[in-house]
Enzyme design. Structure first.
Site, mmCIF file in Angstrom:
data_model
loop_
_atom_site.group_PDB
_atom_site.id
_atom_site.type_symbol
_atom_site.label_atom_id
_atom_site.label_comp_id
_atom_site.label_asym_id
_atom_site.label_seq_id
_atom_site.Cartn_x
_atom_site.Cartn_y
_atom_site.Cartn_z
ATOM 1 N N ASP A 197 0.821 -1.229 0.000
ATOM 2 C CA ASP A 197 0.000 0.000 0.000
ATOM 3 C C ASP A 197 0.844 1.264 0.000
ATOM 4 O O ASP A 197 0.441 2.289 0.559
ATOM 5 C CB ASP A 197 -0.960 0.024 1.208
ATOM 6 C CG ASP A 197 -1.772 -1.249 1.300
ATOM 7 O OD1 ASP A 197 -2.264 -1.675 0.254
ATOM 8 O OD2 ASP A 197 -1.897 -1.811 2.401
ATOM 9 N N LYS A 244 2.148 2.275 -5.021
ATOM 10 C CA LYS A 244 2.853 1.796 -6.218
ATOM 11 C C LYS A 244 2.015 2.013 -7.467
ATOM 12 O O LYS A 244 2.539 2.333 -8.517
ATOM 13 C CB LYS A 244 3.150 0.289 -6.097
ATOM 14 C CG LYS A 244 4.119 -0.061 -5.020
ATOM 15 C CD LYS A 244 4.365 -1.562 -4.969
ATOM 16 C CE LYS A 244 3.178 -2.360 -4.498
ATOM 17 N NZ LYS A 244 2.778 -2.183 -3.113
ATOM 18 N N GLY A 297 -3.988 -4.526 -4.489
ATOM 19 C CA GLY A 297 -5.051 -3.612 -4.914
ATOM 20 C C GLY A 297 -4.509 -2.213 -5.102
ATOM 21 O O GLY A 297 -3.744 -1.732 -4.283
ATOM 22 N N HIS A 298 -4.854 -1.595 -6.206
ATOM 23 C CA HIS A 298 -4.451 -0.203 -6.431
ATOM 24 C C HIS A 298 -5.701 0.608 -6.700
ATOM 25 O O HIS A 298 -6.576 0.157 -7.425
ATOM 26 C CB HIS A 298 -3.630 -0.023 -7.715
ATOM 27 C CG HIS A 298 -2.476 -0.908 -7.856
ATOM 28 N ND1 HIS A 298 -1.562 -1.116 -6.864
ATOM 29 C CD2 HIS A 298 -2.048 -1.618 -8.920
ATOM 30 C CE1 HIS A 298 -0.623 -1.920 -7.321
ATOM 31 N NE2 HIS A 298 -0.899 -2.248 -8.556
ATOM 32 N N GLN A 325 2.411 -6.042 -3.155
ATOM 33 C CA GLN A 325 2.712 -6.047 -1.719
ATOM 34 C C GLN A 325 3.978 -5.210 -1.462
ATOM 35 O O GLN A 325 4.216 -4.252 -2.158
ATOM 36 C CB GLN A 325 2.846 -7.466 -1.151
ATOM 37 C CG GLN A 325 1.531 -8.250 -1.111
ATOM 38 C CD GLN A 325 1.162 -8.864 -2.441
ATOM 39 O OE1 GLN A 325 1.977 -9.470 -3.105
ATOM 40 N NE2 GLN A 325 -0.076 -8.698 -2.857
HETATM 41 P P1 IMP Z 1 -2.152 -12.872 1.996
HETATM 42 O O1 IMP Z 1 -1.250 -12.316 0.967
HETATM 43 O O2 IMP Z 1 -3.612 -12.701 1.653
HETATM 44 O O3 IMP Z 1 -1.824 -14.286 2.365
HETATM 45 O O4 IMP Z 1 -1.962 -12.015 3.353
HETATM 46 C C1 IMP Z 1 -0.771 -12.082 4.123
HETATM 47 C C2 IMP Z 1 -0.449 -10.721 4.717
HETATM 48 O O5 IMP Z 1 -0.096 -9.831 3.672
HETATM 49 C C3 IMP Z 1 -1.601 -10.044 5.466
HETATM 50 O O6 IMP Z 1 -1.065 -9.290 6.529
HETATM 51 C C4 IMP Z 1 -2.185 -9.114 4.431
HETATM 52 O O7 IMP Z 1 -2.867 -8.023 5.021
HETATM 53 C C5 IMP Z 1 -0.933 -8.674 3.713
HETATM 54 N N1 IMP Z 1 -1.159 -8.265 2.324
HETATM 55 C C6 IMP Z 1 -1.334 -9.042 1.255
HETATM 56 N N2 IMP Z 1 -1.474 -8.324 0.135
HETATM 57 C C7 IMP Z 1 -1.360 -7.045 0.503
HETATM 58 C C8 IMP Z 1 -1.364 -5.803 -0.226
HETATM 59 O O8 IMP Z 1 -1.489 -5.756 -1.458
HETATM 60 N N3 IMP Z 1 -1.212 -4.682 0.515
HETATM 61 C C9 IMP Z 1 -0.996 -4.708 1.859
HETATM 62 N N4 IMP Z 1 -0.963 -5.835 2.572
HETATM 63 C C10 IMP Z 1 -1.147 -6.994 1.896
#
Ligand code: IMP
Length: 442
Positions: A25, A28, A52-53, A236
């Site tokens: 977040d 990007k 997500g953007h 991420q």
């Molecule tokens: P997962 O990727 O859904 O398995 O989540 C694992 C961790 O990564 C959690 O803390 C999510 O909130 C975090 N996370 C996954 N994708 C994003 C992203 O695009 N932005 C921020 N945090 C993310």
């Protein structure tokens, strides 16, 4: 950092990898969108629809998750590399959603690597079952099934996009996957998978999704040979990296920009510059260590002013001060060449701004973030304080128009991270972006 520098630096570099250096977040999407017009191809190389953007272009807000931000630029080819995990249903929903805003996603504008592993409903279900069972140990995942899909890839059971072409073999592949999933589901007290309906749904969606599939490594090689400029868009952030992040509170992919090569299928030497994106403060969604997290009215100020709510899950983001110790560490593990700082405008109006410059662990000062999760939870930040600035950075488009205090803050970030700032974003709008030429490498 010199004031008012405007020379176009990225015109000199062939291919750029862009990665978040915090917990995701970092903004990007906006930076990639801004860089996209200087590139011919935009490639996602890891993660899935956990990303997500939100992009604001000419007054229209677009929410993208799997589709690279370059789709909003006509003439740009967008690629989803094999290092990602692809939920075909979520992908097609996204295609339909942006079509409603007038952007068409066709196989000549978007290509998916045919070796991409598929993320199926059984992965989402397993993600939910595990989080429900974890109680206090919850990771706080996005519940999109990302972890289970990567587990099946590494476990050599995944169904990949190219496999859908062989319709007669899909059932046998699903049965292999089912054997593994049902053992886990039994252990978690859940019903067995509904193999017939999964098979039916996959056969139904196969023609719609396979039209996007191609050997991406070859496409990128051919385009590189013709002089096309490629931008690799990380999802991420480095602190969610499976190896170098705040394990186990991480995502299940390698989020560092080094993955761009393997996740897309190109030679690492072809990446000319690694741009690290970070907010002027820190946020995190989900559980896990966050040394500079705030719990006071400043946290609320940052959350409200920065609209700190997750694009994918709508969860509130935790907010805190810029952690220079972590940023410096990531600049090393990720190989960052220069930084893009976003959301500096969110700090406008604060009386005091703090920067984390080290940690105290069990009474001793340390200059790095430890690997042990117990120690990670115990470190206390050591802060340096600087006065806030009067005046606004919001929507400023020239360095010389920034308040002095803001320039000093940015200078301090450069000193503490050891990396030059090459881009500064002063609002969500595409035009409110300052490009700095004195990064010393162009
Ligand atoms: P997962 O990727 O859904 O398995 O989540 C694992 C961790 O990564 C959690 O803390 C999510 O909130 C975090 N996370 C996954 N994708 C994003 C992203 O695009 N932005 C921020 N945090 C993310």
């Amino acid at each position: 950092m010199s004031v008012g520098a405007t020379k176009s630096w990225c015109g000199l570099i062939m291919n750029i990898a862009v990665s978040g250096i915090q917990w995701g977040d970092e903004g990007k999407g906006k930076i990639v969108d801004w860089l996209a017009e200087k590139h011919d191809v935009i490639v996602r190389f890891q993660g899935g629809n956990n990303a997500g953007h939100t992009l604001v272009v000419a007054g229209t807000t677009f929410k993208l998750s799997l589709i690279p931000s370059g789709i909003l630029h006509e003439g740009t080819l967008n690629v989803i590399g094999g290092g990602t995990v692809l939920d075909p249903w979520a992908f097609l929903d996204e295609v339909r959603s942006i079509a409603r805003s007038g952007v068409k996603v066709t196989p000549d504008r978007l290509v998916i690597a045919d070796n991409t592993p598929l993320l199926l409903p059984i992965h989402r279900e397993l993600d939910q079952l595990r989080e429900d069972a974890a109680d206090k140990g919850k990771i706080g995942t996005t519940l999109r099934g990302i972890g289970p899909a990567y587990e099946d890839k590494i476990g050599r059971r995944a169904i990949r996009l190219a496999d859908l072409a062989d319709r007669d073999r899909i059932r046998a592949r699903l049965e292999k996957l089912d054997l593994h999933h049902n053992a886990l589901r039994r252990g978690l007290g859940a019903e067995s998978t509904d193999l017939d309906s999964l098979h039916r749904d996959l056969l139904a969606i196969a023609p719609e999704i396979t039209v996007f599939g191609r050997p991406v490594w070859k496409l990128l090689d051919d385009m590189s040979a013709q002089g096309s400029r490629i931008l690799f868009e990380g999802a991420q952030g480095a602190l969610l990296d499976i190896d170098h992040g705040t394990y186990p509170f991480v995502t299940s992919s390698s989020t560092l920009p080094g993955t761009a090569a393997s996740g897309a299928g190109i030679a690492p030497q072809r990446i000319g510059h690694i741009l690290g994106i970070c907010k002027a403060y820190c946020t995190r969604v989900g559980a896990g260590p966050f040394p500079t997290e705030l719990f006071d009215s400043t946290a609320q100020y940052l959350a409200d002013k920065g609209h700190e709510k997750g694009t994918v899950t709508g969860r509130n983001r935790r907010c805190g001060w810029f952690d220079a110790t972590l940023a410096r560490q990531v600049c090393i593990t990720a190989g960052i060449d220069s930084l893009a700082i976003t959301k500096i405008d969110v700090l406008d109006g604060l009386d005091e701004i703090r920067i984390g410059i080290g940690y105290e662990l069990d009474g001793k000062r340390i200059e790095h973030f430890p690997s042990s999760s117990d120690q990670q939870a115990r470190v206390k930040p050591i802060y340096e304080s600087i006065p806030g600035w009067s005046g606004k950075t919001e929507s400023v488009r020239q360095m010389r128009d920034l308040p002095n205090g803001a320039r000093q803050y940015l200078d301090r970030i450069e000193q503490l991270t050891g990396k030059p700032i090459s881009i500064l974003s002063t609002s969500p709008r595409r035009e409110d972006t300052i490009e700095l030429s004195d990064a010393g490498w162009c």
